[in-house]
Design a protein around this motif. Structure first.
Motif, mmCIF file in Angstrom:
data_model
loop_
_atom_site.group_PDB
_atom_site.id
_atom_site.type_symbol
_atom_site.label_atom_id
_atom_site.label_comp_id
_atom_site.label_asym_id
_atom_site.label_seq_id
_atom_site.Cartn_x
_atom_site.Cartn_y
_atom_site.Cartn_z
ATOM 1 N N ARG A 82 -11.088 -25.102 -35.456
ATOM 2 C CA ARG A 82 -9.984 -25.565 -34.624
ATOM 3 C C ARG A 82 -8.951 -26.289 -35.474
ATOM 4 N N PHE A 83 -7.694 -26.164 -35.069
ATOM 5 C CA PHE A 83 -6.625 -26.839 -35.788
ATOM 6 C C PHE A 83 -5.379 -26.858 -34.906
ATOM 7 N N SER A 84 -4.398 -27.626 -35.322
ATOM 8 C CA SER A 84 -3.079 -27.611 -34.703
ATOM 9 C C SER A 84 -2.067 -27.869 -35.805
ATOM 10 N N ARG A 85 -0.786 -27.864 -35.456
ATOM 11 C CA ARG A 85 0.239 -28.151 -36.461
ATOM 12 C C ARG A 85 0.054 -29.547 -37.038
ATOM 13 N N TYR A 86 -0.532 -30.447 -36.252
ATOM 14 C CA TYR A 86 -0.620 -31.844 -36.661
ATOM 15 C C TYR A 86 -2.051 -32.286 -36.983
ATOM 16 N N GLU A 87 -3.037 -31.398 -36.841
ATOM 17 C CA GLU A 87 -4.431 -31.749 -37.090
ATOM 18 C C GLU A 87 -5.032 -30.747 -38.068
ATOM 19 N N ALA A 88 -5.818 -31.267 -39.020
ATOM 20 C CA ALA A 88 -6.427 -30.408 -40.033
ATOM 21 C C ALA A 88 -7.471 -29.492 -39.411
ATOM 22 N N LEU A 89 -7.713 -28.392 -40.091
ATOM 23 C CA LEU A 89 -8.697 -27.414 -39.637
ATOM 24 C C LEU A 89 -10.105 -27.973 -39.788
ATOM 25 N N GLN A 119 0.653 -17.282 -40.681
ATOM 26 C CA GLN A 119 1.735 -18.239 -40.442
ATOM 27 C C GLN A 119 2.848 -17.612 -39.604
ATOM 28 N N GLU A 120 3.211 -16.391 -39.942
ATOM 29 C CA GLU A 120 4.290 -15.719 -39.214
ATOM 30 C C GLU A 120 3.933 -15.539 -37.736
ATOM 31 N N ALA A 121 2.678 -15.150 -37.478
ATOM 32 C CA ALA A 121 2.246 -14.966 -36.090
ATOM 33 C C ALA A 121 2.268 -16.288 -35.331
ATOM 34 N N LEU A 122 1.838 -17.362 -35.978
ATOM 35 C CA LEU A 122 1.830 -18.671 -35.331
ATOM 36 C C LEU A 122 3.242 -19.190 -35.086
ATOM 37 N N GLU A 123 4.149 -18.925 -36.015
ATOM 38 C CA GLU A 123 5.522 -19.410 -35.848
ATOM 39 C C GLU A 123 6.212 -18.756 -34.655
ATOM 40 N N GLU A 124 5.886 -17.492 -34.380
ATOM 41 C CA GLU A 124 6.462 -16.846 -33.200
ATOM 42 C C GLU A 124 6.020 -17.563 -31.924
ATOM 43 N N VAL A 125 4.742 -17.963 -31.899
ATOM 44 C CA VAL A 125 4.239 -18.707 -30.743
ATOM 45 C C VAL A 125 4.909 -20.068 -30.658
ATOM 46 N N GLU A 126 5.019 -20.770 -31.793
ATOM 47 C CA GLU A 126 5.588 -22.109 -31.790
ATOM 48 C C GLU A 126 7.067 -22.111 -31.397
ATOM 49 N N GLU A 127 7.795 -21.082 -31.779
ATOM 50 C CA GLU A 127 9.195 -20.976 -31.357
ATOM 51 C C GLU A 127 9.287 -20.799 -29.843
ATOM 52 N N ALA A 128 8.406 -19.964 -29.289
ATOM 53 C CA ALA A 128 8.382 -19.786 -27.835
ATOM 54 C C ALA A 128 7.983 -21.087 -27.149
ATOM 55 N N ARG A 129 7.044 -21.824 -27.749
ATOM 56 C CA ARG A 129 6.619 -23.095 -27.169
ATOM 57 C C ARG A 129 7.774 -24.105 -27.156
ATOM 58 N N SER A 130 8.546 -24.147 -28.244
ATOM 59 C CA SER A 130 9.686 -25.074 -28.316
ATOM 60 C C SER A 130 10.730 -24.762 -27.249
ATOM 61 N N ARG A 131 11.012 -23.466 -27.031
ATOM 62 C CA ARG A 131 11.992 -23.091 -26.013
ATOM 63 C C ARG A 131 11.511 -23.489 -24.620
ATOM 64 N N TRP A 132 10.203 -23.288 -24.372
ATOM 65 C CA TRP A 132 9.643 -23.650 -23.067
ATOM 66 C C TRP A 132 9.704 -25.161 -22.856
ATOM 67 N N GLN A 160 -3.341 -26.552 -29.257
ATOM 68 C CA GLN A 160 -4.508 -26.370 -30.115
ATOM 69 C C GLN A 160 -4.724 -24.883 -30.367
ATOM 70 N N TYR A 161 -5.187 -24.568 -31.581
ATOM 71 C CA TYR A 161 -5.524 -23.191 -31.938
ATOM 72 C C TYR A 161 -6.984 -23.111 -32.366
ATOM 73 N N THR A 162 -7.589 -21.982 -32.058
ATOM 74 C CA THR A 162 -8.949 -21.706 -32.504
ATOM 75 C C THR A 162 -8.941 -20.436 -33.324
ATOM 76 N N LEU A 163 -9.457 -20.540 -34.525
ATOM 77 C CA LEU A 163 -9.620 -19.379 -35.402
ATOM 78 C C LEU A 163 -11.075 -18.942 -35.294
ATOM 79 N N VAL A 164 -11.293 -17.703 -34.876
ATOM 80 C CA VAL A 164 -12.637 -17.199 -34.621
ATOM 81 C C VAL A 164 -12.950 -16.073 -35.601
ATOM 82 N N VAL A 165 -13.941 -16.298 -36.479
ATOM 83 C CA VAL A 165 -14.463 -15.229 -37.332
ATOM 84 C C VAL A 165 -15.426 -14.429 -36.461
ATOM 85 N N HIS A 166 -15.022 -13.228 -36.076
ATOM 86 C CA HIS A 166 -15.750 -12.523 -35.018
ATOM 87 C C HIS A 166 -16.404 -11.218 -35.453
#
Length: 362
Positions: free
Chosen positions: A201-208, A37-50, A171-177
């Protein structure tokens, strides 16, 4: 007519570039572990500023009576690149940092369902899936003895590793690699790290949801897809494949072979399990080469069977092929693009490019 153009232009600009900034909160990602969650929030904050800055720049522009809508949109793109470039680059940086992180599934969330020296069946909900998923892993021959020893004394431990990637489309993709095997009774910290490929696959507004097996990409965000693997072999000057701009069959990016020396090889491949019930796999991609005819070439193969070869100075060429999957089909497939050089003579840019990759099962 001019009024219609104004309305259309303003609407498109607002829709594509002027999205209102969103309030950042953890609610959309609260099913994920805290570090994720913390890693995603850093991205989302940058996305909001952009998005906020992008909206400010767009709001200052009006379509002119003599402009076509496409011309206006191109002008908007240039203005946004100038006025919101810093915010865009920071968002790209955060997305790249997100893709570099590897997260581990807790041991208590991983269960070994079948154990032998050739294959392991792993069941896990990763600690956050709605229901458990099954992962089958083939044990490489070089690790079979150590795995057998760990199984026989009940000390074999399994960890799953996953990473995240995101794009400008939210959109985000979680990859078990990877599967990491260790033996609690052994002095070695890790017995083996085995590649794996399972995406959600998931997003803030779509279930995984489980992403369908297969691959469709034309590299829209200019980032190397997490589903692909690459390396350079042969001599020290070899290089893996890279994303490049300016040479694309569609969009702005394509995948280019690495800079290699004589007798060198640069490879990129996609490994995936075959879904139950699949009877056919369809493959298509665009390919281009700039090399010595016949001797420095791109070879495309599936599970070590060659299906295409290109060399010389070519423009973009479309390749398509289908492979039937009978009852004796393997459990996984490896789609390999290999650029290979002989021992002498360089021609052109000495490279191959691929784009518009589509691999789907039916």
């Amino acid at each position: 007519m001019i009024k219609d153009k104004l309305l259309v232009g303003v609407f498109l600009a607002a829709l594509v570039l002027g999205i209102a900034p969103r309030v950042v909160s953890a609610e959309g990602f609260d099913f994920l572990p805290g570090p994720v969650q913390e890693a995603l929030e850093e991205v989302e904050e940058a996305r909001s500023r952009w998005e906020a800055r992008r909206g400010e720049v767009t709001a200052q522009l009006d379509i002119q009576p003599w402009e076509e809508v496409q011309e206006f949109m191109a002008r908007v793109d240039r203005a946004v690149a100038r006025g919101a470039g810093r915010e865009y680059r920071f968002l790209q940086f955060q997305l790249e940092e997100l893709g570099r992180q590897v997260f581990q599934v807790p041991r208590e969330s991983v269960e070994l369902a079948r154990r032998d020296t050739r294959e392991l069946e792993i069941i896990s909900d990763l600690g956050f899936l709605p229901e458990k998923d099954t992962f089958r892993v083939r044990i490489p021959d070089e690790h079979s003895t150590a795995v057998s020893r760990g199984l026989s004394r009940g000390s074999l431990e399994v960890r799953l590793g996953f990473s995240l990637r995101g794009g400008l489309d939210e959109q985000y993709t979680l990859v078990v690699h990877q599967v990491q095997l260790s033996d609690s009774a052994d002095s070695l910290p890790v017995l083996a790290v085995i590649p794996l490929s399972r995406s959600y696959r998931f997003s803030r507004y779509e279930a995984l949801v489980v992403a369908p097996l297969g691959l469709q990409t034309n590299f829209p965000d200019g980032r190397f897809p997490a589903e692909l693997e690459t390396r350079g072999d042969g001599v020290p000057s070899d290089r893996p494949w890279v994303i490049t701009s300016g040479r694309a069959a569609s969009g702005g990016y394509s995948l280019r072979s690495g800079e290699i020396g004589s007798n060198g090889v640069s490879q990129v491949w996609y490994r995936t399990a075959i879904p139950p019930g699949a009877s056919k796999v369809r493959i298509s991609f665009a390919v281009m080469t700039s090399s010595e005819d016949y001797y420095d070439r791109l070879i495309f193969s599936v599970n070590e069977t060659r299906h295409g070869e290109w060399s010389g100075e070519t423009g973009w060429t479309d390749f398509s092929h289908s492979i039937p999957l009978g009852s004796g089909a393997p459990e996984e497939m490896i789609f390999l693009w290999s650029y290979e050089k002989d021992g002498s003579v360089d021609r052109g840019e000495d490279a191959a490019w691929i784009d518009e990759i589509s691999i789907s099962f039916e």
